[in-house]
Design an enzyme around this catalytic site. Structure first.
Site, PDB file in Angstrom:
ATOM      1  N   ARG A 168      91.987  70.975 -13.434  1.00  0.00           N
ATOM      2  CA  ARG A 168      90.892  70.691 -12.670  1.00  0.00           C
ATOM      3  C   ARG A 168      89.671  71.667 -13.499  1.00  0.00           C
ATOM      4  NH1 ARG A 168      92.144  75.650  -8.186  1.00  0.00           N
ATOM      5  NH2 ARG A 168      93.407  76.383 -10.182  1.00  0.00           N
TER       6      ARG A 168
ATOM      7  N   ASP B 266     104.304  80.293 -12.068  1.00  0.00           N
ATOM      8  CA  ASP B 266     103.878  81.300 -10.360  1.00  0.00           C
ATOM      9  C   ASP B 266     104.608  82.796  -9.954  1.00  0.00           C
ATOM     10  OD1 ASP B 266     101.809  79.608  -9.334  1.00  0.00           O
ATOM     11  OD2 ASP B 266     103.272  78.610  -9.648  1.00  0.00           O
TER      12      ASP B 266
ATOM     13  N   VAL C  18     104.671  68.753 -14.436  1.00  0.00           N
ATOM     14  CA  VAL C  18     103.770  70.198 -14.520  1.00  0.00           C
ATOM     15  C   VAL C  18     102.242  69.976 -14.168  1.00  0.00           C
ATOM     16  CG1 VAL C  18     102.337  71.932 -16.313  1.00  0.00           C
ATOM     17  CG2 VAL C  18     105.226  70.316 -16.152  1.00  0.00           C
TER      18      VAL C  18
ATOM     19  N   ILE D 277      98.930  72.063 -23.179  1.00  0.00           N
ATOM     20  CA  ILE D 277      99.765  72.872 -23.110  1.00  0.00           C
ATOM     21  C   ILE D 277     100.633  71.801 -23.753  1.00  0.00           C
ATOM     22  CG2 ILE D 277     101.877  72.445 -21.249  1.00  0.00           C
ATOM     23  CD1 ILE D 277      99.368  72.270 -18.939  1.00  0.00           C
TER      24      ILE D 277
ATOM     25  N   ARG E  52     104.367  85.432 -13.278  1.00  0.00           N
ATOM     26  CA  ARG E  52     102.460  85.746 -13.217  1.00  0.00           C
ATOM     27  C   ARG E  52     103.481  86.657 -11.780  1.00  0.00           C
ATOM     28  NH1 ARG E  52      98.971  80.446 -12.164  1.00  0.00           N
ATOM     29  NH2 ARG E  52      98.005  80.350 -14.615  1.00  0.00           N
TER      30      ARG E  52
ATOM     31  N   ARG F  71      93.501  71.672  -6.575  1.00  0.00           N
ATOM     32  CA  ARG F  71      94.414  71.215  -7.554  1.00  0.00           C
ATOM     33  C   ARG F  71      94.412  69.872  -6.807  1.00  0.00           C
ATOM     34  NH1 ARG F  71      97.018  76.509  -7.661  1.00  0.00           N
ATOM     35  NH2 ARG F  71      97.038  77.140  -9.829  1.00  0.00           N
TER      36      ARG F  71
ATOM     37  N   HIS G 215     102.800  75.125  -4.888  1.00  0.00           N
ATOM     38  CA  HIS G 215     102.623  75.645  -6.191  1.00  0.00           C
ATOM     39  C   HIS G 215     100.468  75.468  -6.360  1.00  0.00           C
ATOM     40  CE1 HIS G 215     100.486  76.466 -10.675  1.00  0.00           C
ATOM     41  NE2 HIS G 215      99.673  75.830 -10.399  1.00  0.00           N
TER      42      HIS G 215
ATOM     43  N   ASN H 105      99.119  68.461 -12.249  1.00  0.00           N
ATOM     44  CA  ASN H 105      98.595  68.387 -11.214  1.00  0.00           C
ATOM     45  C   ASN H 105      97.458  68.032  -9.922  1.00  0.00           C
ATOM     46  OD1 ASN H 105      99.188  71.584 -10.884  1.00  0.00           O
ATOM     47  ND2 ASN H 105      97.791  72.003 -11.667  1.00  0.00           N
TER      48      ASN H 105
ATOM     49  N   GLN I 156     104.330  55.467 -13.558  1.00  0.00           N
ATOM     50  CA  GLN I 156     105.603  57.006 -15.049  1.00  0.00           C
ATOM     51  C   GLN I 156     106.873  56.976 -14.302  1.00  0.00           C
ATOM     52  OE1 GLN I 156     103.533  60.453 -16.160  1.00  0.00           O
ATOM     53  NE2 GLN I 156     102.452  58.854 -17.442  1.00  0.00           N
TER      54      GLN I 156
ATOM     55  N   ALA J 105      98.368  64.777 -26.244  1.00  0.00           N
ATOM     56  CA  ALA J 105      97.092  65.282 -27.547  1.00  0.00           C
ATOM     57  C   ALA J 105      96.444  66.539 -26.830  1.00  0.00           C
ATOM     58  CB  ALA J 105      96.293  64.333 -27.715  1.00  0.00           C
TER      59      ALA J 105
HETATM   60  P1  NAD Z   1      94.748  68.641 -20.587  1.00  0.00           P
HETATM   61  O1  NAD Z   1      93.284  67.852 -20.400  1.00  0.00           O
HETATM   62  O2  NAD Z   1      94.108  69.724 -22.140  1.00  0.00           O
HETATM   63  O3  NAD Z   1      96.181  67.927 -21.549  1.00  0.00           O
HETATM   64  C1  NAD Z   1      95.913  66.176 -21.101  1.00  0.00           C
HETATM   65  C2  NAD Z   1      96.320  65.420 -21.637  1.00  0.00           C
HETATM   66  O4  NAD Z   1      97.328  64.114 -20.548  1.00  0.00           O
HETATM   67  C3  NAD Z   1      95.516  64.644 -22.057  1.00  0.00           C
HETATM   68  O5  NAD Z   1      95.482  64.585 -23.802  1.00  0.00           O
HETATM   69  C4  NAD Z   1      95.148  63.155 -21.818  1.00  0.00           C
HETATM   70  O6  NAD Z   1      95.008  61.784 -22.881  1.00  0.00           O
HETATM   71  C5  NAD Z   1      97.222  62.759 -21.276  1.00  0.00           C
HETATM   72  N1  NAD Z   1      96.499  61.622 -20.207  1.00  0.00           N
HETATM   73  C6  NAD Z   1      96.288  61.990 -18.986  1.00  0.00           C
HETATM   74  N2  NAD Z   1      96.814  60.496 -18.467  1.00  0.00           N
HETATM   75  C7  NAD Z   1      98.020  60.425 -18.896  1.00  0.00           C
HETATM   76  C8  NAD Z   1      98.822  59.482 -18.891  1.00  0.00           C
HETATM   77  N3  NAD Z   1      98.452  58.538 -17.619  1.00  0.00           N
HETATM   78  N4  NAD Z   1     100.059  59.886 -19.620  1.00  0.00           N
HETATM   79  C9  NAD Z   1     100.270  60.270 -20.797  1.00  0.00           C
HETATM   80  N5  NAD Z   1      98.843  61.138 -21.181  1.00  0.00           N
HETATM   81  C10 NAD Z   1      98.133  61.138 -20.348  1.00  0.00           C
HETATM   82  O7  NAD Z   1      95.232  68.923 -19.950  1.00  0.00           O
HETATM   83  P2  NAD Z   1      96.731  70.203 -20.104  1.00  0.00           P
HETATM   84  O8  NAD Z   1      95.500  71.780 -20.315  1.00  0.00           O
HETATM   85  O9  NAD Z   1      97.431  69.851 -21.173  1.00  0.00           O
HETATM   86  O10 NAD Z   1      97.030  70.049 -18.115  1.00  0.00           O
HETATM   87  C11 NAD Z   1      97.366  69.590 -17.962  1.00  0.00           C
HETATM   88  C12 NAD Z   1      98.098  69.359 -16.720  1.00  0.00           C
HETATM   89  O11 NAD Z   1      98.947  70.236 -16.289  1.00  0.00           O
HETATM   90  C13 NAD Z   1      97.059  69.355 -15.417  1.00  0.00           C
HETATM   91  O12 NAD Z   1      96.899  68.136 -14.963  1.00  0.00           O
HETATM   92  C14 NAD Z   1      97.142  70.837 -15.405  1.00  0.00           C
HETATM   93  O13 NAD Z   1      96.214  71.321 -14.474  1.00  0.00           O
HETATM   94  C15 NAD Z   1      98.185  70.667 -15.197  1.00  0.00           C
HETATM   95  N6  NAD Z   1      98.730  72.378 -15.147  1.00  0.00           N
HETATM   96  C16 NAD Z   1      99.921  72.277 -14.108  1.00  0.00           C
HETATM   97  C17 NAD Z   1     100.534  74.290 -14.207  1.00  0.00           C
HETATM   98  C18 NAD Z   1     101.528  74.344 -13.424  1.00  0.00           C
HETATM   99  O14 NAD Z   1     101.744  75.244 -13.180  1.00  0.00           O
HETATM  100  N7  NAD Z   1     101.963  73.242 -12.455  1.00  0.00           N
HETATM  101  C19 NAD Z   1      99.775  75.379 -14.965  1.00  0.00           C
HETATM  102  C20 NAD Z   1      98.955  74.826 -16.102  1.00  0.00           C
HETATM  103  C21 NAD Z   1      97.998  73.134 -16.437  1.00  0.00           C
HETATM  104  C1  LMR Z   2      97.508  76.755 -12.883  1.00  0.00           C
HETATM  105  O1  LMR Z   2      97.973  77.096 -12.320  1.00  0.00           O
HETATM  106  O2  LMR Z   2      97.272  78.107 -14.051  1.00  0.00           O
HETATM  107  C2  LMR Z   2      97.194  75.653 -13.137  1.00  0.00           C
HETATM  108  O3  LMR Z   2      97.643  74.757 -12.145  1.00  0.00           O
HETATM  109  C3  LMR Z   2      96.095  75.155 -14.260  1.00  0.00           C
HETATM  110  C4  LMR Z   2      95.391  75.071 -12.474  1.00  0.00           C
HETATM  111  O4  LMR Z   2      94.382  74.242 -11.812  1.00  0.00           O
HETATM  112  O5  LMR Z   2      94.909  75.961 -12.167  1.00  0.00           O
END
Ligand code: NAD
Ligand code: LMR
Length: 328
Positions: free
Chosen positions: A92, A159, A129, A16, A162, A98, A187, A131, A112, A13
């Site tokens: 974050r 990254d 994905v 991403i 980018r 992060r 990351h 963080n 998980q 939900a």
């Molecule tokens: P978001 O808050 O919009 O969505 C996260 C969802 O995860 C929420 O709906 C929440 O209810 C759900 N959630 C929380 N705990 C859970 C669990 N135990 N099991 C299943 N679902 C669970 O966040 P987002 O913007 O979608 O980002 C998600 C994650 O991805 C964040 O940690 C963000 O920092 C990370 N992210 C990583 C990268 C990368 O390049 N690696 C890039 C962007 C975001």
């Molecule tokens: C990003 O690189 O955009 C994600 O990891 C989200 C963040 O916290 O920077």
């Protein structure tokens, strides 16, 4: 009929997932003849919102989507999954690093990891994905002793994308001219987007962009801090580009890597040819055979500058590992 593949996505939900889920069933990654079953996990309080996402998925009428399972039970979500994309977790906010998410998000990956271990298909591959993705991946893998180490990936493709885009803009060329961009390490803001081996139109990027000060300065900082810049501008972390990078990661693993090029993901570091410590998820340049199997790109000569950068990000990952040692 081709057997559907099962793709589990957590955080269904969230922002991403709202982009990712709609692109998993349109054929752009697994091909126009490959049906998929989406198995979506959320926490119980977000199940109502997930219901809405499922309605929209159905209303998208994608013929390749053969079934959608929405659940708050990880054992159901990961059942017989061939691909698992772990997006669920807290993002974050402004002013945070992060790694500040480790204590809250890390524990999700204990549960998980176990559920993946007990339920997933024997060919499962997992892309983390959420963080801090490298260390969350370490926590999940450590709790899934039966899943081979080479099936786990933490996402540094955003990254890479980018970095590629910054180099293309600076050189005034189309993106496709920029190849061999490798992301090393975490990351995080310590990552090393390695411009020294990158190529632009087949030539070393450092010969095309001769402004070394820009490469070591603005280029590096822009890539390292792009996530924070997006949060500052949007008030929320990157989402569509993150979903896109997750799909790129999978595509790179199931497509043979073009000759001479590579892609990046954080993988289990054991056996790497660059002297990086064992037992962490460290991003390297990789090549794939197109069947989900990958190898390290070997034999890259690293300058003293590059060596100092790849060391700094390794040290950060070792320190993150220390912080989660009770979860491993
Ligand atoms: P978001 O808050 O919009 O969505 C996260 C969802 O995860 C929420 O709906 C929440 O209810 C759900 N959630 C929380 N705990 C859970 C669990 N135990 N099991 C299943 N679902 C669970 O966040 P987002 O913007 O979608 O980002 C998600 C994650 O991805 C964040 O940690 C963000 O920092 C990370 N992210 C990583 C990268 C990368 O390049 N690696 C890039 C962007 C975001
Ligand atoms: C990003 O690189 O955009 C994600 O990891 C989200 C963040 O916290 O920077």
């Amino acid at each position: 009929m081709t057997t559907p593949i099962r793709i589990a996505v957590t955080g269904g939900a969230g922002q991403i997932a709202y982009s990712l889920l709609f692109r998993l069933g349109n054929g752009e990654v697994f091909g126009p003849d490959q049906p998929v079953i989406l198995q979506i996990l959320e926490i119980t309080p977000a199940m109502e919102a997930l219901k809405g996402v499922v309605m929209e998925l159905k209303d998208s009428a994608q013929p390749l989507v053969h079934d959608i399972i929405a659940t708050d039970d990880p054992n159901v979500a990961f059942k017989d999954a061939n691909w698992v994309i772990l997006v669920g977790g807290k993002p974050r906010g402004p002013g945070m690093e992060r790694a500040d998410l480790l204590s809250e998000n890390g524990k999700i990956f204990v549960e998980q990891g176990k559920a993946i271990n007990d339920n997933a298909a024997s060919d499962v591959r997992i892309v983390v994905v959420a963080n801090p993705c490298n260390t969350n991946c370490l926590v999940a893998k450590s709790n899934a002793p039966d899943i081979p180490a080479d099936r786990w990936f933490a996402m540094t493709r955003l990254d890479q994308n980018r970095a590629q885009s910054q180099l293309a803009d600076k050189a005034g060329v189309l993106l496709k001219e920029v190849t061999n961009v490798g992301i090393w390490g975490n990351h995080s803001a310590t990552q090393f987007p390695n411009f020294e081996h990158a190529k632009i139109s087949g030539k070393p990027a450092t010969e095309v962009i001769t402004d070394r000060e820009w490469l070591e300065g603005e280029f590096m900082t822009t890539v390292q801090k792009r996530g924070a810049a997006i949060i500052a501008a949007r008030g929320k972390s990157s989402a569509a580009s993150a979903a896109n990078a997750a799909l790129d990661t999978i595509r790179s693993l199931i497509t043979p890597t073009p000759a001479g090029d590579w892609f990046s993901a954080a993988v289990w570091s054991n056996g790497n040819p660059y002297g990086i410590a064992d037992g962490i998820f460290y991003s390297f340049p990789l090549r794939s055979d197109g069947k989900g199997n990958w190898e390290f790109v070997d034999g890259l000569e690293l300058s003293d500058y590059a060596k100092s950068k790849i060391k700094a990000t390794e040290e950060e990952l070792l320190s993150e590992r220390e912080d989660v040692k009770t979860m491993l």
